[in-house]
Design an enzyme around this catalytic site. Structure first.
Site: not given
Ligand code: SAH
Length: 215
Positions: A62
């Protein structure tokens, strides 16, 4: 070689403090956590631009301002038990680990979870546990949580997450369609659910039972 600390501090001054993030603990954590170590080497020179970056598996780390805004919205004081859904790179997890007592984080994509665990361990964040699972179910064995952060966009509030909040607990979550969402802070109160709109945002999809269907 780039001076990472210098560019990180500059980014925090301009994009975090400059855009009205006020919580001094959030600001200190953003100044401390080395975001460049959460992206692949070829992207490290872009790590202190205020932008999301690819982390593989079609997911993104993010934007720093969004990380700061969402973290501030949780109003952490230091003693909380926090749940994060979407560990991704682990960067947001590290920020939460700086500001709360314990962080439980759920990621559905194994490769990302494994990499996040490794870097968090190397950086000494031992108050973090990452589980590979569908986070829309929350993490009932560890509940209730003082604060929950969802870092992927959801069509609605996943019911288990609201249930796993303690009284007075806060849930920060992007809600909307697949392309654009609004960031909401949901507070569990004696009188019921309090819902505040914190403004527009754009996240990858929350995929799971109480989120979007798998493609
Ligand atoms: N906070 C992270 C954001 C990653 S993007 C960062 O800053 O790096 C969002 C993430 O949510 C992705 O890695 C995706 O795989 C995960 N995600 C999506 N749906 C999900 C779910 N139901 N349970 C767990 N993770 C999920």
């Amino acid at each position: 070689m780039l001076d990472f600390q210098k560019s990180r501090w500059k980014m925090v001054e301009e994009q975090i403090i400059g855009r009205e993030i006020k919580d001094p603990r959030v600001i200190a954590a953003m100044k401390k956590v080395p975001r460049h170590l959460f992206v692949e080497e070829a992207l490290q020179n872009q790590a202190y631009n205020d932008r999301p970056l690819p982390i593989g598996e079609k997911q993104t780390i993010s934007q720093p301002y969004m990380v700061a805004l969402m973290t501030e919205a949780l109003m952490l004081k230091g003693k909380e038990k926090v749940l994060e859904i979407g560990s991704g790179s682990g960067y947001q997890t590290a920020i939460l680990a700086e500001l709360a007592q314990e962080v439980f984080s759920v990621e559905r994509i194994r490769t990302l979870a494994v990499r996040a665990r490794k870097i968090l361990y190397e950086l000494g964040y031992f108050n973090v546990e990452i589980k590979i699972f569908d986070g829309t179910f929350g993490w009932v064995e560890k509940s209730p949580f003082d604060a929950i952060m969802v870092t992927a966009g959801s069509p609605d509030i996943p019911q288990p997450l609201y249930e796993q909040l303690s009284m007075g607990g806060r849930l920060v979550i992007p809600i909307g369609d697949e392309n654009i969402q609004d960031l909401f802070r949901i507070t569990k109160t004696e009188g019921g659910m309090k819902k505040e709109d914190l403004g527009g945002c754009r996240f990858v999809k929350l995929v799971g039972k109480y989120g979007w269907e798998e493609e």
